[in-house]
Write an enzyme that holds these catalytic residues in place. Structure first.
Site, PDB file in Angstrom:
ATOM      1  N   HIS A   1       1.542  -9.001  -2.723  1.00 30.54           N
ATOM      2  CA  HIS A   1       0.556  -7.917  -2.825  1.00 30.54           C
ATOM      3  C   HIS A   1       1.275  -6.571  -2.904  1.00 30.54           C
ATOM      4  CE1 HIS A   1      -3.320  -5.947  -2.097  1.00 30.54           C
ATOM      5  NE2 HIS A   1      -2.741  -5.195  -1.185  1.00 30.54           N
TER       6      HIS A   1
ATOM      7  N   ASP B   1       0.856  -1.190   0.000  1.00 33.16           N
ATOM      8  CA  ASP B   1       0.000   0.000   0.000  1.00 33.16           C
ATOM      9  C   ASP B   1       0.893   1.241   0.000  1.00 33.16           C
ATOM     10  OD1 ASP B   1       0.829  -0.710   2.607  1.00 33.16           O
ATOM     11  OD2 ASP B   1      -0.741   0.470   3.526  1.00 33.16           O
TER      12      ASP B   1
ATOM     13  N   ASP C   1       0.465 -17.694  -3.547  1.00 33.28           N
ATOM     14  CA  ASP C   1       1.281 -16.664  -4.189  1.00 33.28           C
ATOM     15  C   ASP C   1       0.423 -15.898  -5.191  1.00 33.28           C
ATOM     16  OD1 ASP C   1       3.340 -15.072  -4.988  1.00 33.28           O
ATOM     17  OD2 ASP C   1       4.221 -16.554  -6.344  1.00 33.28           O
TER      18      ASP C   1
ATOM     19  N   GLU D   1       1.845 -10.501   1.359  1.00 31.06           N
ATOM     20  CA  GLU D   1       2.242  -9.112   1.125  1.00 31.06           C
ATOM     21  C   GLU D   1       3.756  -8.999   1.326  1.00 31.06           C
ATOM     22  OE1 GLU D   1      -0.464  -6.259   2.667  1.00 31.06           O
ATOM     23  OE2 GLU D   1       0.635  -4.552   1.856  1.00 31.06           O
TER      24      GLU D   1
HETATM   25  O1  9MR Z   1      -3.715  -3.284   0.059  1.00 32.95           O
HETATM   26  C1  9MR Z   1      -4.027  -3.326   1.442  1.00 32.95           C
HETATM   27  C2  9MR Z   1      -2.937  -4.018   2.187  1.00 32.95           C
HETATM   28  O2  9MR Z   1      -1.742  -3.315   2.056  1.00 32.95           O
HETATM   29  C3  9MR Z   1      -3.327  -4.208   3.632  1.00 32.95           C
HETATM   30  O3  9MR Z   1      -2.398  -5.038   4.288  1.00 32.95           O
HETATM   31  C4  9MR Z   1      -4.701  -4.839   3.734  1.00 32.95           C
HETATM   32  C5  9MR Z   1      -5.183  -4.932   5.169  1.00 32.95           C
HETATM   33  O4  9MR Z   1      -5.265  -3.708   5.792  1.00 32.95           O
HETATM   34  O5  9MR Z   1      -5.645  -4.119   2.994  1.00 32.95           O
HETATM   35  C6  9MR Z   1      -5.338  -4.011   1.628  1.00 32.95           C
HETATM   36  O6  9MR Z   1      -6.289  -3.227   1.044  1.00 32.95           O
HETATM   37  C7  9MR Z   1      -7.550  -3.818   0.823  1.00 32.95           C
HETATM   38  C8  9MR Z   1      -8.564  -3.280   1.810  1.00 32.95           C
HETATM   39  O7  9MR Z   1      -8.314  -3.687   3.091  1.00 32.95           O
HETATM   40  C9  9MR Z   1      -9.972  -3.683   1.394  1.00 32.95           C
HETATM   41  N1  9MR Z   1     -10.234  -3.323   0.050  1.00 32.95           N
HETATM   42  C10 9MR Z   1      -9.316  -3.910  -0.908  1.00 32.95           C
HETATM   43  C11 9MR Z   1      -7.914  -3.480  -0.593  1.00 32.95           C
HETATM   44  C12 9MR Z   1      -6.932  -4.119  -1.575  1.00 32.95           C
HETATM   45  O8  9MR Z   1      -7.048  -3.562  -2.797  1.00 32.95           O
HETATM   46  O1  9MR Z   2       1.847  -6.844   9.611  1.00 42.16           O
HETATM   47  C1  9MR Z   2       0.591  -6.447  10.123  1.00 42.16           C
HETATM   48  C2  9MR Z   2      -0.016  -7.609  10.886  1.00 42.16           C
HETATM   49  O2  9MR Z   2       0.763  -7.903  12.020  1.00 42.16           O
HETATM   50  C3  9MR Z   2      -1.440  -7.267  11.282  1.00 42.16           C
HETATM   51  O3  9MR Z   2      -2.014  -8.414  11.857  1.00 42.16           O
HETATM   52  C4  9MR Z   2      -2.233  -6.800  10.069  1.00 42.16           C
HETATM   53  C5  9MR Z   2      -3.641  -6.394  10.392  1.00 42.16           C
HETATM   54  O4  9MR Z   2      -3.681  -5.277  11.229  1.00 42.16           O
HETATM   55  O5  9MR Z   2      -1.594  -5.702   9.469  1.00 42.16           O
HETATM   56  C6  9MR Z   2      -0.308  -5.982   9.002  1.00 42.16           C
HETATM   57  O6  9MR Z   2       0.204  -4.803   8.503  1.00 42.16           O
HETATM   58  C7  9MR Z   2      -0.268  -4.312   7.265  1.00 42.16           C
HETATM   59  C8  9MR Z   2      -0.613  -2.851   7.480  1.00 42.16           C
HETATM   60  O7  9MR Z   2      -1.730  -2.758   8.316  1.00 42.16           O
HETATM   61  C9  9MR Z   2      -0.851  -2.111   6.183  1.00 42.16           C
HETATM   62  N1  9MR Z   2       0.260  -2.267   5.300  1.00 42.16           N
HETATM   63  C10 9MR Z   2       0.557  -3.651   5.014  1.00 42.16           C
HETATM   64  C11 9MR Z   2       0.872  -4.417   6.265  1.00 42.16           C
HETATM   65  C12 9MR Z   2       1.250  -5.861   5.967  1.00 42.16           C
HETATM   66  O8  9MR Z   2       0.230  -6.629   5.497  1.00 42.16           O
END
Ligand code: 9MR
Ligand code: 9MR
Length: 862
Positions: free
Chosen positions: A671, A345, A721, A730
């Site tokens: 991701h 993100d 994957d 991710e």
């Molecule tokens: O892309 C987002 C990712 O980096 C985060 O870890 C994840 C959880 O917070 O959320 C992803 O974004 C999704 C969002 O939560 C819900 N709508 C779709 C998004 C992905 O395109």
């Molecule tokens: O790495 C984080 C994990 O420990 C948490 O359980 C999760 C949900 O809160 O979020 C992960 O972090 C994401 C962050 O919220 C948004 N950017 C991507 C991170 C990795 O997925």
């Protein structure tokens, strides 16, 4: 789970990775399937179909064709669709069509809600060719939707092209999709390599109850070693019956070795003294292309060049003048450009930025303080970054990119909550994939300051002050000041917690901050030596309490960082031995877990459960084991780290290397909004050396792709994957920092030969210290059996001290490194004899802790 065939196409699988989809045709279940699409063969012209504005359609030879103008930005800038399709929850559907277009152009087929928020049941991308080709996807509806929509998004191409569509069908009653990963040969190895003198283990998946013979073959197929496996029974982390296989007795180097057992031959691997050298750099080079606020040069990172993201240029709305979120307004703006994007993100989070930048600075510190460390490996010009050749170690240059962002997140003087750090900055709403950082049109906001973020700033800025002292005194001073201000602000506001929830960014919620207080106190003490911080360390419950968890540490639990730093960075804390012993005791627990685990996994929870980012936890656990090795020299800890690498690089239930570019079967679809090759073939995969988060068996946190494909998975199988599987696949700055730290450690192990006994002892005594300086006498004693004839003694002054006037030795300093050479007349030190030299040193104002590691003619003195 052990029969590796891909029975059906994934519901949300991009055709690019799955090839033309070969799903089984939708089958009649109890009821006869009902065709939902009206006029799918276009026998009635375009009846029932709509096209977005500006798209002219016509029916040509029984197919619906559209002239699609080039030069639009997004897939959804041109759409053909049909509405009012009823979907039933839990029903599986076969969605198929025939399509053609310009070569390589991608069509995005969606079955979704027809209005905001566009709840999506299927989102599949297929590459088209000039000839009509059939595509089929199977999905299971997650909810009733009386009026779903089928949409073909065809915008986003540079040139004009013609899209043709025929035989569109949406049939209920399909067999629900079953995802079966291709797990390859049942003999699981580290697909990258083993060290000649190091441990060499593999795991065999087999139903056999009795030991099985194995053979190791070299690249020519000649059998070079053989033995028998050891049955290990049922492994709860994979739900497999497995044997372990130890071929550690074989110590010759070579490439292309394979292991054969139970009729299966492993992926090939190397045995080499340096299988991890490239990984140690790649894992760090990862950060350059994660940078925000700077153009990424294609010359420096070939294939990854892109405009600067969030540098105050439209359509970006950040990050040069960002104000607070409308729900929690403030009357100022901050320039928070720069730093690293957290993950896939575009968010930037102080809490997670903290542990990440800390681990990078620790790569540097360990190189100076650990017996197997090597400052040359992290020297200037060791990475592919723009700051090469500026006289500063590249790993510190990269860390500074993030450090300056963290500093910019501090609430300015005069404001309420001055000195605290804003928790994070990110988009108002989540954006879709792919999306280049410079194309993100969302408004971005600062989120309220939090105690956890403030303490992350205090800890890392304190460490910054220490490591930058020898290179840039002004920057070091800026860091020191920010650290102390942040510490005071955290004391004043000890319970401002970031909560879960919210839109457009990750939460990084954390309402336990005793651990951050302890870590920050430790870093401040190590940097300043001040009594205030020493008391904060020794007075913390966590100083003697339970700091290490079953899985070491992560962004949320940072107490172990305090312990590790106090154990390894030179200091004179009372009770230092106990601190060190606590690290070794934690390592003993992880060692026992690894020994018990048939895949050598260092995490061994009772039910085998793995959580979001499990690979990060695996590697952080290895950091503790590696530190125990640095502290004790006991090879069992080092070997557990080397064995831990086996798991990360392929010796696991999925036969999966979790690092891009490493191993036969490596993760490539992490991701990400910009390494989105799976969605857009013109974009790259993540760069080599990118770690995937890895298996996550916590179903409560799954994304839709994981939900659709991983149901009922044994923990190690809870991984796919796929680019949309963000909860299992991710990439992040905190997982890669663990990989970078561990890769540096394993690279430092050379061939993993047994440590040699030390032949010297050094006594470093400060005879007098004043405000700005100190005098020191250093005595070298030859404790070996051989005479020393000519000597060179080296150490590092990482607190910013420098040497001045000296006697009985020739002292030279470069950055933190001091080298003293004999003066001919004192070149000889006979066994049991000693020689002494001295100097006057200058202090930088910080802690004046004496160096603790000395090398005589390159060998560590003990
Ligand atoms: O892309 C987002 C990712 O980096 C985060 O870890 C994840 C959880 O917070 O959320 C992803 O974004 C999704 C969002 O939560 C819900 N709508 C779709 C998004 C992905 O395109
Ligand atoms: O790495 C984080 C994990 O420990 C948490 O359980 C999760 C949900 O809160 O979020 C992960 O972090 C994401 C962050 O919220 C948004 N950017 C991507 C991170 C990795 O997925």
């Amino acid at each position: 789970m052990t029969t590796p065939t891909r029975a059906l196409a994934l519901s949300a699988c991009a055709a690019l990775t799955c090839g033309l989809l070969t799903a089984a045709p939708a089958q009649a279940a109890d009821d006869d399937p009902v065709e939902q699409i009206v006029n799918g063969d276009f026998s009635d012209g375009a009846t029932g179909w709509w096209a977005s504005e500006g798209i002219e359609t016509s029916v040509v030879d029984g197919a619906l064709c559209a002239d699609v103008p080039g030069g639009t930005e997004n897939p959804w800038d041109a759409i053909i669709g049909q509405n009012d399709l009823p979907l039933e929850a839990d029903e599986s559907y076969g969605f198929s069509y025939t399509a053609s277009g310009a070569d390589g152009v991608v069509v995005r087929a969606l079955v979704q809600e027809p209005v905001d928020p566009w709840r999506t049941e299927l989102d599949a991308r297929s590459a088209l060719g000039a000839d009509p080709a059939p595509f089929e996807h199977v999905f299971t509806a997650s909810a009733d939707m009386p009026d779903a929509q089928v949409a073909f998004q065809i915008g986003g191409a540079d040139e004009d092209w013609t899209f043709c569509l025929d035989d569109v069908s949406l049939l209920g009653g399909a067999e629900p999709p079953v995802y079966e990963p291709d797990t390859g040969p049942r003999v699981r190895v580290n697909q990258v390599g083993y060290l000649p003198q190091g441990p060499k283990n593999a795991t065999v998946v087999t139903d056999a109850e009795q030991p099985l013979p194995w053979e190791l073959a070299d690249a020519d197929g000649t059998v070079v070693a053989e033995g028998e496996t050891v049955p290990r029974g049922l492994d709860p982390s994979s739900d497999q019956n497995v044997h372990s296989l130890d071929f550690g007795g074989f110590t010759e180097v070579g490439t292309g070795f394979t292991l054969t057992a139970d009729g299966e031959t492993s992926h090939p691997f190397d045995i080499a003294a340096d299988p991890y050298v490239d990984l140690a750099t790649d894992a760090l080079d990862f950060y350059y292309t994660q940078r925000s606020g700077i153009e990424i040069s294609d010359e420096i990172a070939p294939g990854y060049g892109r405009p600067a993201g969030h540098a105050g240029v439209e359509p970006n709305q950040g990050d040069t003048e960002v104000t607070c979120h409308p729900d929690t307004p403030c009357d100022y703006t901050l320039d928070v450009s720069g730093g690293w994007y957290d993950a896939g993100d575009h968010g930037k989070y102080v809490v997670n930025g903290g542990i990440s930048v800390h681990q990078l600075m620790s790569v540097y510190e360990r190189a100076h303080h650990a017996p197997t460390g090597d400052p040359d490996r992290v020297a200037d010009s060791s990475l592919a970054i723009p700051e090469r050749d500026n006289g500063v170690p590249d790993v510190l240059d990269e860390a500074r990119w993030e450090m300056e962002f963290l500093l910019s997140m501090q609430v300015p003087e005069g404001e309420e909550l001055a000195g605290m750090a804003h928790h994070k900055v990110h988009d108002a709403e989540w954006t879709g994939l792919p999306l280049m950082p410079d194309r993100d049109p969302q408004p971005r906001y600062l989120h309220p300051p939090s105690t956890a973020a403030t303490l992350n700033l205090a800890a890392t800025a304190a460490q910054c002050a220490r490591v930058f002292a020898p290179y840039d005194a002004d920057f070091a001073a800026t860091c020191a000041e920010a650290a102390e201000t942040a510490w005071d602000a955290a004391l004043e506001h000890p319970d401002r917690f970031a909560t879960a929830g919210g839109q457009g960014g990750g939460p990084y919620d954390d309402d336990t901050v005793a651990d951050e207080f302890y870590w920050a106190a430790a870093e401040l003490y190590l940097t300043t030596g001040a009594a205030e911080y020493q008391e904060a360390v020794t007075g913390a419950e966590l100083h003697t309490g339970e700091a290490f968890t079953d899985s070491a540490f992560d962004w949320r639990w940072t107490a172990p960082l305090g312990r590790l730093q106090l154990a390894t960075v030179p200091n004179t804390l009372d009770g230092r031995d106990e601190v060190r012993a606590s690290v070794v005791a934690a390592a003993d627990e992880y060692l026992a877990a690894a020994e018990e685990h048939p895949y050598g996994l260092v995490l061994n929870p009772e039910n085998g459960a793995l959580v979001w980012g499990s690979n990060g936890l695996v590697l952080n656990t290895m950091v503790v084991l590696a530190t125990a090795y640095d502290l004790t020299g006991d090879a069992r800890y080092r070997d557990a780290v080397l064995e831990g690498m086996d798991y990360v690089l392929g010796r696991n239930a999925l036969n999966q290397s979790y690092v891009t570019g490493y191993g036969e079967n490596d993760a490539v679809n992490q991701h990400s909004r910009w390494y989105a090759a799976q969605l857009d073939p013109s974009l790259p995969h993540p760069p080599d050396g990118t770690l995937s988060g890895g298996p996550n068996s916590d179903t409560a946190t799954w994304d839709p792709v994981s939900q659709a494909n991983l149901e009922g998975c044994a923990p190690q199988f809870c991984y796919i994957d796929h680019i949309d599987a963000w909860s299992t696949n991710e990439l992040t700055i905190n997982w890669n920092s663990a990989l970078a730290w561990v890769s540096a450690f394993v690279t430092d192990q050379g061939e993993a030969a047994p440590p040699t006994a030390s032949a010297c002892e050094v006594d470093y005594t400060v005879h007098g210290a004043w405000e700005s300086g100190f005098t020191t006498q250093v005595t070298i004693r030859n404790t070996g059996d051989e005479p020393v004839d000519g000597w060179e003694l080296g150490w590092s002054f990482t607190g910013g001290q420098s040497v001045g006037r000296h006697w009985s030795g020739d002292l030279e300093q470069s950055g933190p490194r001091v080298t003293t050479r004999d003066l001919d007349w004192n070149a000889a030190i006979d066994p049991g004899e000693e020689t002494t030299f001295g100097f006057v040193g200058t202090r930088s104002g910080g802690s004046d802790a004496a160096p603790e590691l000395f090398r005589l003619n390159g060998a560590v003195c003990g």
